[in-house]
Design a protein around this motif. Structure first.
Motif, PDB file in Angstrom:
ATOM      1  N   ILE A  43       0.885  -1.346  -0.139  1.00 41.82           N
ATOM      2  CA  ILE A  43       0.497  -0.122   0.243  1.00 41.82           C
ATOM      3  C   ILE A  43       0.764   1.129  -0.317  1.00 41.82           C
ATOM      4  N   GLU A  44       2.141   0.826   0.578  1.00 38.43           N
ATOM      5  CA  GLU A  44       3.487   2.807   0.844  1.00 38.43           C
ATOM      6  C   GLU A  44       3.783   2.877  -0.448  1.00 38.43           C
ATOM      7  N   ALA A  92      -6.236  -3.317   1.611  1.00 40.65           N
ATOM      8  CA  ALA A  92      -5.661  -4.578   2.436  1.00 40.65           C
ATOM      9  C   ALA A  92      -6.540  -5.710   2.917  1.00 40.65           C
ATOM     10  N   ASN A  93      -7.529  -5.426   2.707  1.00 41.24           N
ATOM     11  CA  ASN A  93      -8.486  -7.069   2.705  1.00 41.24           C
ATOM     12  C   ASN A  93      -8.024  -8.263   1.577  1.00 41.24           C
ATOM     13  N   ASN A  94      -8.303  -7.805   0.256  1.00 37.56           N
ATOM     14  CA  ASN A  94      -7.842  -8.857  -0.328  1.00 37.56           C
ATOM     15  C   ASN A  94      -6.690  -9.352  -0.614  1.00 37.56           C
ATOM     16  N   LEU A  95      -5.401  -8.508  -0.357  1.00 34.17           N
ATOM     17  CA  LEU A  95      -3.774  -8.146  -0.281  1.00 34.17           C
ATOM     18  C   LEU A  95      -4.398  -9.463   0.901  1.00 34.17           C
ATOM     19  N   VAL A 128      -3.337 -14.615   2.865  1.00 33.76           N
ATOM     20  CA  VAL A 128      -3.298 -16.203   4.006  1.00 33.76           C
ATOM     21  C   VAL A 128      -3.859 -17.153   3.714  1.00 33.76           C
ATOM     22  N   SER A 129      -4.598 -17.029   2.517  1.00 30.93           N
ATOM     23  CA  SER A 129      -5.665 -18.370   2.044  1.00 30.93           C
ATOM     24  C   SER A 129      -4.925 -19.444   1.668  1.00 30.93           C
ATOM     25  N   ASP A 130      -5.668 -20.203   1.837  1.00 34.95           N
ATOM     26  CA  ASP A 130      -4.482 -21.695   1.652  1.00 34.95           C
ATOM     27  C   ASP A 130      -4.892 -22.163   0.798  1.00 34.95           C
ATOM     28  N   ARG A 131      -5.804 -21.557  -0.170  1.00 36.23           N
ATOM     29  CA  ARG A 131      -6.218 -22.230  -1.585  1.00 36.23           C
ATOM     30  C   ARG A 131      -5.670 -20.431  -2.150  1.00 36.23           C
ATOM     31  N   PRO A 151      -9.515 -14.845  -9.508  1.00 37.75           N
ATOM     32  CA  PRO A 151      -9.185 -13.629  -9.723  1.00 37.75           C
ATOM     33  C   PRO A 151     -10.980 -13.343  -9.819  1.00 37.75           C
ATOM     34  N   VAL A 152     -11.720 -11.500  -9.875  1.00 37.62           N
ATOM     35  CA  VAL A 152     -13.054 -11.032  -9.571  1.00 37.62           C
ATOM     36  C   VAL A 152     -12.734 -10.169 -10.453  1.00 37.62           C
TER      37      VAL A 152
END
Length: 288
Positions: free
Chosen positions: A246-247, A264-267, A272-275, A279-280
């Motif tokens: 972000i910076e 930040a939420n998407n990143l 962190v996700s295991d899978r 993309p949307v």
């Protein structure tokens, strides 16, 4: 009792002297018995010489390398012979052989509760040697059995003072601090074996495991703790990566607080996700 050195003489020289006395006594006795007019006094002298030679022979002691001889004279401790060789000491003695070699004793697998009450199996090896032969011979009934009993007792005591595994880095444990535990075990065993005149050279754990009845449950607990620790590392790293991203984007684009939050939420989800993330494509604006 404290060990002291026994007074001795050269055994080979003593054998020469005894042989000469014995030969003289036998020669004198045979001469008198074959004489026409034997002298009773000379016969008594010859018998005395023979008896003296035989009594002196009881003082011959053979000491092997890395062995000692504890010398007793009618129950009285005269001293210990440590130097190997053939020696002559006080006649009519009895001796006890005590080895001063280095030995090791492997304790059986002991089942004991750790400080948290969890049943565990533990075993150790004790490396030792006899330091004071007088204490080993007279102050305990059997120094080997005494060592075995006290070693097992000390191992149980040390195992009950620590948890099997630690929850954090500040807490000592049997599995995580084997060097510290081994050192404490050595000191504890040494303190208990002072009475037997035994020196403990080394003490090491040879087996450490949960008892079979709780082993599977504790394995699941360890796996869960490992997963939680790994997740914490991943989240910590992800936060740093998101902040850095972000910076860098802020230097090239104008981002309001809402866009920063969405990015930040998407990143965070992507990192962190295991899978793998799907993309949307957003065909509208961020606010529609």
């Amino acid at each position: 009792m404290t060990e002291k050195k026994a007074s001795v003489s050269n055994g080979f020289l003593a054998i020469v002297v005894m042989t000469a006395i014995l030969a003289g006594g036998v020669f004198l006795l045979v001469s008198e018995l074959t004489d026409v007019n034997p002298s009773s006094a000379m016969i008594v002298v010859s018998i005395i010489l023979i008896l003296v030679a035989l009594i002196m022979s009881t003082g011959i002691v053979l000491v092997k390398p890395n062995e000692t001889r504890v010398v007793l004279f009618f129950g009285r401790y005269l001293g210990t012979l440590r130097e190997s060789g053939l020696w002559w000491t006080t006649p009519l003695i009895t001796t006890q052989v005590i080895s001063i070699k280095v030995f090791n004793f492997n304790t059986p697998k002991l089942k004991v509760n750790d400080v948290d009450g969890n049943p565990i199996e533990i075993a150790a090896v004790i490396v030792y040697k006899v330091l004071d032969t007088a204490k080993a011979a007279f102050d305990v009934n059997s120094y080997t059995k005494f060592l075995e009993t006290q070693s097992e007792s000390a191992l149980r005591y040390i195992a009950s003072r620590y948890p099997y595994d630690r929850e954090n880095n500040e807490e000592h444990s049997l599995r995580g601090d084997s060097e510290k535990v081994s050192q404490e075990l050595l000191e504890e065993v040494q303190e208990r074996l002072k009475a037997a005149g035994v020196e403990v050279i080394e003490a090491r754990l040879t087996h450490l495991a949960y008892a079979p009845e709780i082993a599977s449950a504790m394995l699941q607990r360890q796996q869960a703790a490992a997963i939680i620790a790994a997740r914490e590392k991943i989240v910590e790293g992800a936060i740093g990566m998101v902040q850095s991203a972000i910076e860098r984007l802020e230097k090239d684009f104008e981002l309001d607080e809402e866009r920063k939050a969405v990015m930040a939420n998407n990143l965070m989800i992507a990192i962190v996700s295991d899978r793998g993330t799907q993309p949307v494509i957003n065909t509208g604006s961020l606010y529609n």
